[in-house]
Design an enzyme around this catalytic site. Structure first.
Site, PDB file in Angstrom:
ATOM      1  N   GLY A  54       0.863  -1.190   0.000  1.00 17.00           N
ATOM      2  CA  GLY A  54       0.000   0.000   0.000  1.00 17.00           C
ATOM      3  C   GLY A  54       0.894   1.232   0.000  1.00 17.00           C
ATOM      4  N   ASP A 248      -1.497   4.188  -6.357  1.00 14.78           N
ATOM      5  CA  ASP A 248      -0.070   4.081  -6.026  1.00 14.78           C
ATOM      6  C   ASP A 248       0.744   5.216  -6.607  1.00 14.78           C
ATOM      7  OD1 ASP A 248      -1.281   1.214  -6.112  1.00 14.78           O
ATOM      8  OD2 ASP A 248       0.412   1.200  -4.733  1.00 14.78           O
TER       9      ASP A 248
HETATM   10  O1  MRU Z   1       0.555  -4.245  -4.414  1.00  8.69           O
HETATM   11  P1  MRU Z   1      -0.041  -3.455  -3.294  1.00  8.69           P
HETATM   12  O2  MRU Z   1      -0.893  -4.265  -2.374  1.00  8.69           O
HETATM   13  O3  MRU Z   1       0.989  -2.632  -2.573  1.00  8.69           O
HETATM   14  O4  MRU Z   1      -1.010  -2.443  -4.043  1.00  8.69           O
HETATM   15  C1  MRU Z   1      -1.752  -1.522  -3.292  1.00  8.69           C
HETATM   16  C2  MRU Z   1      -2.766  -0.823  -4.084  1.00  8.69           C
HETATM   17  O5  MRU Z   1      -2.843  -0.934  -5.289  1.00  8.69           O
HETATM   18  C3  MRU Z   1      -3.636   0.110  -3.348  1.00  8.69           C
HETATM   19  O6  MRU Z   1      -4.894   0.175  -3.920  1.00  8.69           O
HETATM   20  C4  MRU Z   1      -2.928   1.473  -3.412  1.00  8.69           C
HETATM   21  O7  MRU Z   1      -1.629   1.401  -2.890  1.00  8.69           O
HETATM   22  C5  MRU Z   1      -3.577   2.497  -2.664  1.00  8.69           C
HETATM   23  S1  MRU Z   1      -3.143   2.269  -0.993  1.00  8.69           S
HETATM   24  C6  MRU Z   1      -3.791   3.519  -0.114  1.00  8.69           C
END
Ligand code: MRU
Length: 367
Positions: A54, A248
């Site tokens: 995240g 992200d």
């Molecule tokens: O691969 P991840 O679990 O790190 O991806 C996270 C996401 O895509 C979330 O939707 C994004 O980081 C927003 S977190 C507030």
């Protein structure tokens, strides 16, 4: 946030100031396990292996990683070159979420202003804490600004349940507190608004059914897990009032990188005239980018994350193969939703249109 009555964050510095504590998100929802990060390599591994994930949480972990780098090296080696090399290693742990580079570079800039090793260590510690607190505050504000969107739907529906759809986990687990996409949801729930969340399972790592479902459940928010492909059908049936996702990395022109599958939700939302909002702190804007599809690096992860699935059987964690052993798999972790499909951004400074002009109105100092 509260878990079984206890306040919990996803990351904090232990009072001994030598250890950074994180929740191991790979073990949820079946076990709530904490991990100690003691070195910069521990922080890099936690980010790479997605014990933390995240965008805002990756940023905070990177920030504490800089602190651990300064702490665990002989004082005379905390020189500029060493710091820059360790920061580069941290920043390359995951490529898509811009919060990581933003947090690490912000701390590095402050640390380099100091000359004494002890001052460098103290600055890294204080800046990591400061970035973490600022992210918490930004997420809280996102909740305050997003709440009226949900409240307006409640009024329009004359008190009937408001149905929100979200993808991946942009909850407090992805941040430090509140979450981004979930911040308006928690704010609305805490105000007594009757709402229900459709939770995309989010293959292959199942951040939706493992993490979003877990944290919504702990907070008492009604939710239903759906397959990643069910959202369009539910929208056609009038069962989704609003989509709220995190991101992200979002360009200065409003293109949104988020977990793979987000783009398809945005297309379905547009076809069904359902508002599609992206909630983000300013740390997730990449002010230097203009074209998300061309410029945002998309992480490709281990194909085995697709070929195998982790679960719980007979009280034990199990990993099973779910496809022909010889089949190839390609694991693209993110996609980019063009700004034209985004209804608006919910930020710590308010809501804006997903255009360069809209973003500039809220963050003029970045342009
Ligand atoms: O691969 P991840 O679990 O790190 O991806 C996270 C996401 O895509 C979330 O939707 C994004 O980081 C927003 S977190 C507030």
């Amino acid at each position: 946030m509260k878990v079984d009555g206890k306040d919990l964050r996803t990351i904090w510095l232990d009072p001994d100031e030598k250890t950074v504590k994180i929740i191991d998100q790979r073990r949820l929802p079946h076990e709530l396990v904490l991990i100690d990060l003691e070195t910069v390599d521990d922080a890099i591994t936690a980010i790479k292996d997605m014990a933390v994930r995240g965008a805002p949480l990756i940023g905070a972990t990177g920030a504490y990683g800089v602190y651990l780098a300064t702490l665990n090296t002989p004082r005379h080696t905390i020189e500029d070159n060493f710091l820059m090399t360790e920061c580069d290693r941290l920043k390359s742990a995951r490529p898509t979420a811009v919060n990581l580079a933003w947090a690490v570079d912000s701390i590095l800039a402050e640390v380099l202003k100091e000359n004494q090793p002890d001052k460098r260590i103290a600055t890294a510690r204080d800046q990591a804490a400061c970035i973490t607190e600022q992210e918490v505050e930004r997420c809280k504000k996102i909740g305050e600004h997003g709440l009226p969107l949900i409240d307006a739907i409640r009024r329009r529906k004359q008190g009937q349940t408001v149905n929100v759809l979200t993808h991946c986990n942009a909850g407090w687990l992805a941040c430090i507190e509140h979450g981004t996409a979930t911040a308006p949801i928690y704010a609305a729930f805490d105000q007594g608004i009757d709402l229900h969340v459709w939770v995309d399972e989010t293959r292959p790592l199942n951040q939706g059914n493992r993490l979003t479902a877990w944290e919504l459940g702990k907070h008492g928010v009604k939710h239903t897990i759906i397959t990643d492909n069910a959202g369009g059908y539910l929208m056609q049936q009038g069962k989704v009032d609003i989509v709220i996702v995190g991101t992200d990395r979002t360009t200065a022109t409003g293109d949104v990188a988020n977990k793979i599958g987000t783009y398809l939700k945005a297309l379905a939302a547009r076809d069904n005239k359902i508002p599609f909002y992206v909630a983000l702190p300013s740390s997730t804007f990449d002010w230097n980018l203009k074209d998300g599809i061309k410029e945002i690096p998309i992480e490709e992860r281990d194909p085995d994350e697709i070929r195998y699935i982790d679960g719980r059987a007979n009280g034990k964690n199990e990993r099973v193969l779910i496809c022909p052993a010889e089949s190839a798999a390609a694991n693209y972790a993110f996609d980019v939703t063009p700004s034209r499909l985004v209804t608006g951004f919910i930020t710590e400074r308010g809501i804006c249109e997903a255009t360069q002009e809209g973003i500039k109105r809220l963050f003029p100092e970045q342009f």
